[in-house]
Design a protein around this motif. Structure first.
Motif, mmCIF file in Angstrom:
data_model
loop_
_atom_site.group_PDB
_atom_site.id
_atom_site.type_symbol
_atom_site.label_atom_id
_atom_site.label_comp_id
_atom_site.label_asym_id
_atom_site.label_seq_id
_atom_site.Cartn_x
_atom_site.Cartn_y
_atom_site.Cartn_z
ATOM 1 N N GLY A 1 37.266 25.740 32.522
ATOM 2 C CA GLY A 1 36.250 24.751 32.168
ATOM 3 C C GLY A 1 35.343 24.371 33.320
ATOM 4 N N GLU A 2 35.758 24.644 34.551
ATOM 5 C CA GLU A 2 34.906 24.380 35.707
ATOM 6 C C GLU A 2 34.687 25.678 36.465
ATOM 7 O OE1 GLU A 2 35.784 21.107 38.233
ATOM 8 O OE2 GLU A 2 36.662 19.891 36.630
ATOM 9 N N SER B 1 31.525 27.891 39.143
ATOM 10 C CA SER B 1 30.279 27.813 39.901
ATOM 11 C C SER B 1 29.744 29.216 40.143
ATOM 12 C CB SER B 1 30.496 27.089 41.239
ATOM 13 O OG SER B 1 31.417 27.797 42.045
ATOM 14 N N LYS C 1 26.654 24.732 39.218
ATOM 15 C CA LYS C 1 28.008 24.278 38.890
ATOM 16 C C LYS C 1 28.017 23.803 37.445
ATOM 17 C CE LYS C 1 29.144 22.843 43.604
ATOM 18 N NZ LYS C 1 29.613 21.737 44.477
ATOM 19 N N GLN C 2 29.060 24.180 36.705
ATOM 20 C CA GLN C 2 29.118 23.809 35.295
ATOM 21 C C GLN C 2 30.510 23.329 34.913
ATOM 22 O OE1 GLN C 2 28.862 26.546 31.608
ATOM 23 N NE2 GLN C 2 26.762 25.814 31.876
ATOM 24 N N VAL C 3 30.534 22.341 34.018
ATOM 25 C CA VAL C 3 31.768 21.841 33.418
ATOM 26 C C VAL C 3 31.619 21.995 31.904
ATOM 27 C CG1 VAL C 3 33.281 19.862 33.078
ATOM 28 C CG2 VAL C 3 32.135 20.200 35.286
ATOM 29 N N SER C 4 32.585 22.652 31.270
ATOM 30 C CA SER C 4 32.537 22.897 29.829
ATOM 31 C C SER C 4 33.950 23.018 29.315
ATOM 32 C CB SER C 4 31.760 24.197 29.535
ATOM 33 O OG SER C 4 32.498 25.332 29.989
#
Length: 282
Positions: free
Chosen positions: A236-237, A239, A252-255
Motif C-alpha cells: 500500500g505504500e 515510491s 510517493k503514494q499510499v493506496s
C-alpha cells in the motif's frame, strides 16, 4: 484516388503573407508566460501554476484535463494531467504518432499512455468530465474534477499545487468490484521501492490502421507495447524516482495493497522513450 490539385499561384501568395506576418511580429517583444492559475473551459483544462521569483517562467505548471473527449481525434485520457518544472516537461502527454501507424491507435490514444486511471486492464470510455471546484491564490492552487470513466465507474480527482509540490487524491466508486490501474509517466531512469521480477503482457497487438474503426480496440492492446516490464507486490505504500540528467522527480503514494508494474513506454511523437509506472489495485 488521385492527388489533389494545388493552386501554385494562390499558395505562393499565402506563403508570402505568412512570411510578412511573422517578419512583422518578430520585431515585437514576446509576451511573458502567465504566473496565474486559471480555467480554460472551452478546452476543458484547469491550469495550476506556482510562480517563480527567479525568472519569467512559472516555477511549476500543471495542466489538468477534465473537458470534452475530442471526437474521433480524442484520446481516452480523462482526468489526466501534465507537469512542467522551470519550463521543462517533468511529466507530459505523449501526443500522437502518425495516424498511419499501428502505434498511434494501439498506444498513443489509449488510457495507459496518460497520467490517469484505467479499469479492468482496459481503457476509459469516451467521456466528458466536469470541474467541480477550482481555487487559486498566489503560490497555491487546487482543482477537483469528476468523470464516469467506464460504465458505472465514477472517478474523482483532486489536484493541489503548493510551492512546487503536487498532492494528488484520486477516488474511484462503483457498485461492482473492478481492478484499477493508476498510471504515471516521466522521462529519465526509473527506480522504485518495490522488489520486482520481469513480466510480459504477451505478444504485441497490431491493428491495420486502414481497416480500423472506433470500437475495434478496448485499450488492453497498449500494455503489449510496453518493453522491459517488471512486476512486484506492495503493501500500500511505495515510491518511485526518475533521474534525467540534473533533474529528479520523486513520487510517493499510499493506496490499498496491490501490484506495481514498471516499464518503458513511448514519449512525444514516438521520437523517444520514457518510463512508466502503474499501480494495480482492487
Amino acid at each position: 484516388m488521385g492527388s489533389p490539385s494545388i493552386p501554385t499561384q494562390s499558395s505562393n501568395r499565402l506563403n508570402r503573407r505568412i512570411v510578412e506576418r511573422w517578419s512583422t511580429e518578430s520585431t515585437s517583444q514576446p509576451s511573458q508566460p502567465s504566473q496565474t492559475s486559471c480555467v480554460c473551459r472551452a478546452s476543458g483544462l484547469a491550469v495550476l501554476r506556482s510562480p517563480s521569483v527567479k525568472n519569467e517562467l512559472p516555477r511549476t505548471t500543471l495542466a489538468f484535463d477534465f473537458g470534452p473527449h475530442g471526437g474521433w481525434h480524442g484520446h481516452f485520457d480523462k482526468l489526466s494531467y501534465e507537469l512542467w518544472q522551470d519550463g521543462q516537461a517533468a511529466s507530459d502527454d505523449p501526443g500522437c504518432a502518425a495516424y498511419s501507424t499501428p502505434l498511434h491507435f494501439a498506444y498513443f490514444r489509449q488510457t495507459l499512455a496518460h497520467n490517469t486511471v484505467g479499469v479492468d486492464g482496459r481503457g476509459q470510455k469516451p467521456v466528458e468530465g466536469r470541474l467541480v471546484r477550482f481555487d487559486a491564490t498566489p503560490g497555491r492552487a487546487m482543482a477537483v474534477a469528476t468523470a464516469e470513466i467506464a460504465d458505472g465507474v465514477v472517478a474523482t480527482r483532486a489536484l493541489s499545487l503548493d510551492e512546487g509540490v503536487v498532492l494528488d487524491l484520486l477516488s474511484v466508486e462503483s457498485a461492482d468490484e473492478h481492478v484499477y490501474d493508476w498510471f504515471y509517466h516521466a522521462p529519465g531512469e526509473l527506480k522504485t521501492s518495490v522488489e520486482s521480477v520481469p513480466h510480459s503482457f504477451g505478444a504485441r497487438v497490431v491493428h491495420n490502421p486502414e481497416k480500423l474503426q472506433i470500437g475495434d480496440w478496448d485499450g488492453s492492446e497498449a500494455y503489449t507495447w510496453l518493453e522491459n516490464t517488471r512486476r512486484g507486490a506492495h503493501d500500500g505504500e511505495w515510491s518511485a524516482e526518475w533521474t534525467d540528467g540534473q533533474r529528479r522527480l520523486s513520487l510517493k503514494q499510499v493506496s490499498a495493497g496491490g501490484e506495481l508494474f514498471s516499464g518503458l513506454g513511448w514519449g512525444m511523437m514516438a521520437r523517444f522513450r520514457q518510463s512508466v509506472v502503474f499501480n494495480r489495485v482492487k
